[in-house]
Design an enzyme around this catalytic site. Structure first.
Site, PDB file in Angstrom:
ATOM      1  N   LYS A 114      38.433  26.928  40.004  1.00 41.75           N
ATOM      2  CA  LYS A 114      37.327  27.837  40.332  1.00 41.75           C
ATOM      3  C   LYS A 114      36.815  27.604  41.745  1.00 41.75           C
ATOM      4  CE  LYS A 114      35.787  29.062  35.718  1.00 41.75           C
ATOM      5  NZ  LYS A 114      34.662  29.235  34.796  1.00 41.75           N
ATOM      6  N   LYS A 196      49.227  35.157  30.526  1.00 43.63           N
ATOM      7  CA  LYS A 196      48.284  35.423  29.439  1.00 43.63           C
ATOM      8  C   LYS A 196      47.486  36.695  29.735  1.00 43.63           C
ATOM      9  CE  LYS A 196      44.649  32.869  27.004  1.00 43.63           C
ATOM     10  NZ  LYS A 196      43.844  31.645  27.018  1.00 43.63           N
ATOM     11  N   LYS A 199      41.177  39.965  31.293  1.00 45.60           N
ATOM     12  CA  LYS A 199      40.452  41.120  31.843  1.00 45.60           C
ATOM     13  C   LYS A 199      40.259  41.005  33.349  1.00 45.60           C
ATOM     14  CE  LYS A 199      36.107  39.235  30.076  1.00 45.60           C
ATOM     15  NZ  LYS A 199      36.461  38.598  28.828  1.00 45.60           N
TER      16      LYS A 199
END
Length: 331
Positions: A114, A196, A199
């Site tokens: 991140k 995977k 969204k």
């Protein structure tokens, strides 16, 4: 007295759930309610490590809560609450952070990932949010936590912190174990089936949203990437077809062999259409219930208020025990 083991799980309100979220997590949450004492949370505090549009975060939190109810999470069977409504989480995170080594936090791969993705905003919350996850779990004496591969490291951190605290002060926290789901499969992207389903994918055709209109779902399945063959068969190297067979099996309950037999001699076109229709039909009752709930704001507010009260009653007892152990004055 109810002696069922406690399970804790949380989901971030980052928009509508994908088919992968639904099949991989939420459907299992619903099943677990009969055999466990389940504590489920919309973990909105975790979302703010990344800058959020306030109005959208509020809307997404309400939608996530309504969608969990629509999917079958029962607020009478389970404790279902919004994380920020229960102040014990933030206080316990501070306390537990004092027993979580800097080095262990620095090794968290999600922090590294991140930080790379949001290099303009590497904040302290991004570094310490695994401690908030520890608090989420330990406050409810959860003995089991459903985890995917990406969360195993964080659960291990929770275990380490609980063991360390108990080693210093005596038995305080339950040391959680991973709950490995016995059925289900990983749902992959419809456009890049080696990845995977997510969204956050730049291509909307790559994922199915639980709230996509039926026509949109069917269209996305029709455009799903397969291969140059024609046989509907689960084989190495046929990632796209394998993914569709997995989805069809999860929705219909059919085995790989039953699916292969059903579509023997038929092409990919027929199979893709059948998968799309099966998914759309399966999700229609969920969508209908979701829109009904979204029109009943008073009911939603009553549910999350009741959930927060239940969560606070449980978590405050655990927190008070920990406060006493470390030497804080009783309130």
């Amino acid at each position: 007295m109810d002696r069922k083991p406690v399970i804790f799980s949380g989901i971030q309100p980052t928009g509508t759930f994908t088919l992968g979220n639904y099949m991989g997590a939420i459907k299992n949450w619903v099943k677990l309610q009969d055999d466990y004492r389940c504590v489920y949370s919309v973990v909105d505090l975790h979302s703010v490590t990344i800058r959020q549009e306030p109005k959208i975060l509020r809307e997404n939190t309400m939608r996530a809560y309504a969608l969990l109810l629509a999917c079958g999470v029962d607020p009478e069977k389970s404790v279902l609450f919004v994380q920020s409504h229960v102040p014990t989480h933030a206080e316990a995170a501070w306390l537990l952070g004092c027993y979580t080594p800097y080095g262990e936090l620095g090794r968290m791969t999600q922090f590294k990932d991140k930080s790379a993705a949001h290099s303009e905003n590497i904040n302290a919350g991004l570094f310490t949010y695994p401690v908030l996850q520890i608090a989420d779990i330990l406050l409810y004496n959860a003995s089991l936590v459903p985890v995917g591969e990406d969360q195993r490291q964080h659960l291990e951190l929770s275990r380490n912190t609980a063991i360390r605290f108990n080693g210093i002060y005596g038995d305080t926290f339950v040391v959680p174990e991973p709950y490995i789901q016995k059925e289900g499969g990983k749902i992959m992207s419809l456009q890049e089936p080696a990845k995977k389903m997510s969204k956050s994918d730049a291509t909307p055709k790559a994922y199915i949203s639980v709230l996509d209109p039926p026509d949109t779902m069917i269209k996305k399945f029709k455009s799903a990437v397969t291969d140059s063959g024609t046989d509907v068969a689960y084989r190495p190297g046929k990632d796209g077809v394998n993914n569709l067979i997995t989805i069809y099996g999860l929705i219909t309950g059919k085995t790989i062999e039953e699916t292969e037999a059903e579509f023997k001699g038929k092409g990919y076109g027929d199979f893709k259409l059948a998968v799309g229709e099966a998914v759309a039909n399966h999700l229609k009752p969920v969508q209908d219930e979701y829109y009904r709930l979204m029109d009943d704001r008073a009911y939603l507010e009553a549910c999350w208020k009741q959930g927060a009260e239940k969560a606070f009653a449980i978590s405050s007892r655990t927190l008070e025990k920990a406060r006493k152990k470390v030497g804080l004055l009783k309130r």
